[in-house]
Design a protein around this motif. Structure first.
Motif, PDB file in Angstrom:
ATOM      1  N   PRO A 391    -143.529  66.749  83.789  1.00  0.00           N
ATOM      2  CA  PRO A 391    -143.541  67.703  82.719  1.00  0.00           C
ATOM      3  C   PRO A 391    -142.110  67.875  82.143  1.00  0.00           C
ATOM      4  N   ILE A 392    -141.928  67.958  80.813  1.00  0.00           N
ATOM      5  CA  ILE A 392    -140.659  68.057  80.348  1.00  0.00           C
ATOM      6  C   ILE A 392    -139.986  69.470  80.707  1.00  0.00           C
ATOM      7  N   LYS A 393    -138.784  69.540  80.992  1.00  0.00           N
ATOM      8  CA  LYS A 393    -137.940  70.546  81.189  1.00  0.00           C
ATOM      9  C   LYS A 393    -137.500  71.288  80.187  1.00  0.00           C
ATOM     10  N   THR A 394    -136.891  72.446  80.085  1.00  0.00           N
ATOM     11  CA  THR A 394    -136.325  73.217  79.146  1.00  0.00           C
ATOM     12  C   THR A 394    -134.836  72.804  79.036  1.00  0.00           C
ATOM     13  N   GLU A 395    -134.664  72.522  77.912  1.00  0.00           N
ATOM     14  CA  GLU A 395    -133.423  71.961  77.432  1.00  0.00           C
ATOM     15  C   GLU A 395    -132.656  72.304  76.080  1.00  0.00           C
ATOM     16  N   THR A 468    -120.765  76.078  75.055  1.00  0.00           N
ATOM     17  CA  THR A 468    -121.635  75.890  76.031  1.00  0.00           C
ATOM     18  C   THR A 468    -123.009  76.250  75.400  1.00  0.00           C
ATOM     19  N   VAL A 469    -124.275  75.760  75.765  1.00  0.00           N
ATOM     20  CA  VAL A 469    -125.722  76.340  75.246  1.00  0.00           C
ATOM     21  C   VAL A 469    -126.683  76.351  76.561  1.00  0.00           C
ATOM     22  N   ARG A 470    -127.424  77.156  76.299  1.00  0.00           N
ATOM     23  CA  ARG A 470    -128.590  77.314  77.127  1.00  0.00           C
ATOM     24  C   ARG A 470    -129.744  77.815  76.260  1.00  0.00           C
ATOM     25  N   ALA A 471    -131.165  77.472  76.888  1.00  0.00           N
ATOM     26  CA  ALA A 471    -132.366  77.870  76.183  1.00  0.00           C
ATOM     27  C   ALA A 471    -133.134  78.687  77.360  1.00  0.00           C
ATOM     28  N   THR A 472    -134.003  79.246  76.634  1.00  0.00           N
ATOM     29  CA  THR A 472    -135.043  80.094  77.280  1.00  0.00           C
ATOM     30  C   THR A 472    -136.513  79.696  76.684  1.00  0.00           C
ATOM     31  N   ALA A 484    -128.338  67.918  87.556  1.00  0.00           N
ATOM     32  CA  ALA A 484    -129.081  66.998  88.196  1.00  0.00           C
ATOM     33  C   ALA A 484    -129.056  65.689  87.481  1.00  0.00           C
ATOM     34  N   PRO A 485    -129.279  64.505  87.913  1.00  0.00           N
ATOM     35  CA  PRO A 485    -129.242  63.256  87.077  1.00  0.00           C
ATOM     36  C   PRO A 485    -130.895  63.247  86.517  1.00  0.00           C
ATOM     37  N   PRO A 486    -131.138  62.129  85.671  1.00  0.00           N
ATOM     38  CA  PRO A 486    -132.546  61.931  85.218  1.00  0.00           C
ATOM     39  C   PRO A 486    -133.476  61.522  86.455  1.00  0.00           C
ATOM     40  N   ASP A 487    -133.029  60.933  87.307  1.00  0.00           N
ATOM     41  CA  ASP A 487    -134.085  60.514  88.333  1.00  0.00           C
ATOM     42  C   ASP A 487    -134.026  61.727  89.543  1.00  0.00           C
ATOM     43  N   PRO A 488    -135.295  62.023  89.557  1.00  0.00           N
ATOM     44  CA  PRO A 488    -136.740  61.194  89.456  1.00  0.00           C
ATOM     45  C   PRO A 488    -137.528  61.858  88.314  1.00  0.00           C
ATOM     46  N   ASP A 489    -137.064  63.225  87.913  1.00  0.00           N
ATOM     47  CA  ASP A 489    -137.953  63.811  87.109  1.00  0.00           C
ATOM     48  C   ASP A 489    -137.194  64.641  86.056  1.00  0.00           C
ATOM     49  N   GLY A 490    -136.246  64.007  85.153  1.00  0.00           N
ATOM     50  CA  GLY A 490    -135.231  64.599  84.094  1.00  0.00           C
ATOM     51  C   GLY A 490    -134.201  65.411  84.565  1.00  0.00           C
ATOM     52  N   ALA A 491    -133.019  65.036  83.652  1.00  0.00           N
ATOM     53  CA  ALA A 491    -131.832  65.575  83.853  1.00  0.00           C
ATOM     54  C   ALA A 491    -131.907  67.170  83.760  1.00  0.00           C
ATOM     55  N   THR A 492    -130.973  67.869  84.370  1.00  0.00           N
ATOM     56  CA  THR A 492    -130.712  69.406  84.269  1.00  0.00           C
ATOM     57  C   THR A 492    -129.373  69.658  83.930  1.00  0.00           C
ATOM     58  N   GLY A 493    -128.799  70.860  83.711  1.00  0.00           N
ATOM     59  CA  GLY A 493    -127.571  71.406  83.426  1.00  0.00           C
ATOM     60  C   GLY A 493    -127.226  71.822  81.986  1.00  0.00           C
ATOM     61  N   TRP A 494    -126.529  72.644  81.973  1.00  0.00           N
ATOM     62  CA  TRP A 494    -126.006  73.080  80.374  1.00  0.00           C
ATOM     63  C   TRP A 494    -125.129  72.161  79.603  1.00  0.00           C
ATOM     64  N   HIS A 495    -125.518  71.858  78.222  1.00  0.00           N
ATOM     65  CA  HIS A 495    -124.738  70.917  77.625  1.00  0.00           C
ATOM     66  C   HIS A 495    -123.592  71.911  76.920  1.00  0.00           C
ATOM     67  N   SER A 496    -122.378  71.081  77.139  1.00  0.00           N
ATOM     68  CA  SER A 496    -121.017  71.745  76.674  1.00  0.00           C
ATOM     69  C   SER A 496    -120.271  70.667  75.805  1.00  0.00           C
ATOM     70  N   ILE A 497    -119.582  71.188  74.970  1.00  0.00           N
ATOM     71  CA  ILE A 497    -118.713  70.202  74.138  1.00  0.00           C
ATOM     72  C   ILE A 497    -117.174  70.876  74.435  1.00  0.00           C
ATOM     73  N   SER A 498    -116.356  70.213  73.981  1.00  0.00           N
ATOM     74  CA  SER A 498    -115.021  70.683  73.931  1.00  0.00           C
ATOM     75  C   SER A 498    -114.266  70.069  72.350  1.00  0.00           C
ATOM     76  N   ILE A 499    -113.636  71.202  71.789  1.00  0.00           N
ATOM     77  CA  ILE A 499    -113.080  70.928  70.221  1.00  0.00           C
ATOM     78  C   ILE A 499    -111.728  71.485  70.451  1.00  0.00           C
ATOM     79  N   GLU A 500    -110.802  70.955  69.331  1.00  0.00           N
ATOM     80  CA  GLU A 500    -109.516  71.617  69.096  1.00  0.00           C
ATOM     81  C   GLU A 500    -109.522  72.142  67.843  1.00  0.00           C
ATOM     82  N   VAL A 501    -109.647  73.187  67.626  1.00  0.00           N
ATOM     83  CA  VAL A 501    -109.528  74.104  66.277  1.00  0.00           C
ATOM     84  C   VAL A 501    -108.027  73.968  65.540  1.00  0.00           C
ATOM     85  N   LYS A 502    -108.129  73.449  64.230  1.00  0.00           N
ATOM     86  CA  LYS A 502    -106.662  73.271  63.718  1.00  0.00           C
ATOM     87  C   LYS A 502    -106.207  74.570  62.821  1.00  0.00           C
TER      88      LYS A 502
END
Length: 502
Positions: A391-395, A468-472, A484-502
């Motif tokens: 089953p697909i995880k909430t991402e 950072t983002v998270r969903a419900t 968690a890595p993709p193996d064995p049933d899908g990766a988990t964790g919050w997605h984050s990005i880094s930026i430098e604002v000018k």
């Protein structure tokens, strides 16, 4: 020393000729009978699952191209060695070519649904390679050769290699398109009844720069499968067999399939190998026949808790029977975004099941549905250690601004997509640095089976920032921050990005 170099070049020219001629013959016997394809297929089926996962992580959707190039590099090294051995004793060279011919023939004949004549391309190629090896070694430019003899040899070997490459590329190109593209272009898709169409809300797409469009164009839709080349199956040759633990076995032709009632739905598909924030996910408009209607006609027997979908090339995926019968829009798709399925996406027919990762549901080039049980059969990826039901995880994912970018200070739009197919997304929250979670604006969706775009206006201040983002989902479950890595049933964790604002 000079003799070895020229002998190695002769071996390379011979091997190139063998592969090129085999590709030309495969125009008539089918692309899967090419020795490069059949041996590559055996390698794909034989390597451990973790090796495949690593290949996807390193090469992304170019994993099979990397395998092909790697195979050619290994073959080139061995071919050069065969040439050197043949210079010492001609028989050794012929034996070397013969051994590789045997490997290629065995691989071709071992493939699922391989025709009896699958050995022909390898055999003809090996004979041609042996002939070129004999011809070049007869004129070998050894240590005592004149400058003119060496120039002749280099030209002959070079032209042979170039010609073999050109012939091989043409053979591969032609054999993988013979008849199928024309057949696809001739398909007239049936009209879907108005009450079977899920309309797209006009404001489902925010159209923010760098944000993935709500509908993924066919050319941009991710491609992950186990086929080194896409199977070439025409509508005339296609048929679907439904069998196993059923009261009534069915065989359905292409014409019969198109006569059945069809639905049209927007559904997001995701690959289990997708890393957090990755791009192995896409959303498309699919048209097809409900799997539940077909199963109702076949009448599964007690204990048939798994439906094994099988591709023409032998790939299998096991889907829980109860999922296919629970009312969701699982279908045998014949169209993608308003046109017949692209060949690489499974033409003429593929499975589409909302809510499950593709490895347990999204079989391309579908030809069989077998009713069985999880206790009796493990499908392709399950044998390699992946979870049985998938089953697909909430991402969720941040698309804009891009990771590592440098936007200017002031109001910017943070945007992305979130998904929890067949549960739906109820909330997306964004955090800047270590601040409070802020609720993003959710755009409308046609159903709970698609991803959902979200946006958030932010007054960006100069300096380094981490977003950072998270969903419900609609069930109230919030995306976990446990990595968690993709193996064995899908990766988990919050997605984050880094930026430098000018």
């Amino acid at each position: 020393m000079q003799t070895r170099k020229f002998a190695a070049l002769a071996g390379l020219a011979a091997a190139g000729t063998a592969l090129g001629v085999a590709e030309i013959v495969a125009i008539f016997t089918g692309p899967a009978t090419s020795p490069l394809v059949s041996v590559g297929g055996v390698v794909i089926d034989s390597v451990p699952g973790e090796v495949k996962d690593l290949a996807v992580q390193i090469f992304y959707t170019y994993d099979k191209l990397a395998l092909t190039i790697g195979t050619l590099v290994v073959l080139a090294a061995i071919a050069a060695g065969i040439g050197v051995l043949a210079a010492r004793r001609r028989l050794w060279g012929y034996i070397g070519i013969g051994l590789f011919g045997v490997v290629g023939i065995a691989a071709a004949l071992s493939r699922h649904n391989s025709p009896w004549y699958a050995f022909v391309p390898t055999l003809v190629g090996a004979v041609a390679g042996a002939a070129v090896l004999r011809w070049l070694l007869t004129h070998e430019a050894g240590d005592n050769a004149t400058a003119e003899e060496r120039r002749w040899f280099l030209r002959a070997a070079g032209y042979t290699l170039a010609g073999a490459a050109a012939v091989g590329f043409f053979g591969r190109w032609w054999s993988t398109r013979r008849g199928v593209e024309a057949d696809r272009e001739a398909v007239n898709l049936p009209t879907v009844a108005p009450n079977s169409v899920a309309p797209l809300p006009p404001d489902a797409d925010a159209k923010v720069p760098d944000l993935a469009p709500f509908v993924t164009p066919n050319k941009d839709f991710y491609l992950i499968d186990t086929s080194l080349v896409s199977p070439q199956l025409t509508t005339e040759d296609w048929k679907l067999r439904i069998y196993g633990k059923v009261e009534k076995e069915l065989t359905i032709s292409w014409a019969e399939l198109l006569q059945r009632p069809m639905i049209e739905r927007y559904i997001t598909l995701a690959c289990v190998s997708n890393e957090v924030g990755g791009g192995l996910i896409g959303n498309a408009k699919w048209q097809g026949v409900r799997v539940a209607d077909l199963l109702a006609e076949a009448r599964p027997r007690a204990g048939a808790d798994q439906v094994v979908s099988r591709s023409i090339d032998g790939f299998t995926a096991g889907t829980p029977t109860d999922v296919l019968l629970d009312g969701r829009d699982a279908m045998l798709a014949v169209a993608m975004n308003g046109e017949p399925l692209p060949v690489q996406h499974g033409f003429p027919v593929r499975m589409v099941v909302p809510g499950l990762y593709g490895y347990v549901s999204a079989t391309k080039w579908l030809v069989e549905l077998e009713l069985t049980s999880f206790a009796d059969f493990d499908a392709y990826w399950i044998k390699r250690g992946w979870s049985a039901k998938g089953p697909i995880k909430t991402e969720s994912r941040i698309d804009a601004p891009r990771d590592g970018s440098s936007p200017h200070a002031g109001e910017i739009t943070i945007a992305g997509v979130a998904w929890a197919q067949h549960r739906g997304i109820s909330k997306v929250e964004v955090r800047v640095d270590n601040g409070a979670w802020q609720q993003a604006t959710l755009l409308p969706v046609p159903s709970i089976d698609t991803w959902r775009q979200w946006t958030l206006k932010w007054q960006a201040t100069p300096g380094q920032h981490r977003i950072t983002v998270r969903a419900t989902d609609n069930g109230g479950d919030t995306q976990t921050d446990a990595v968690a890595p993709p193996d064995p049933d899908g990766a988990t964790g919050w997605h984050s990005i880094s930026i430098e604002v000018k």
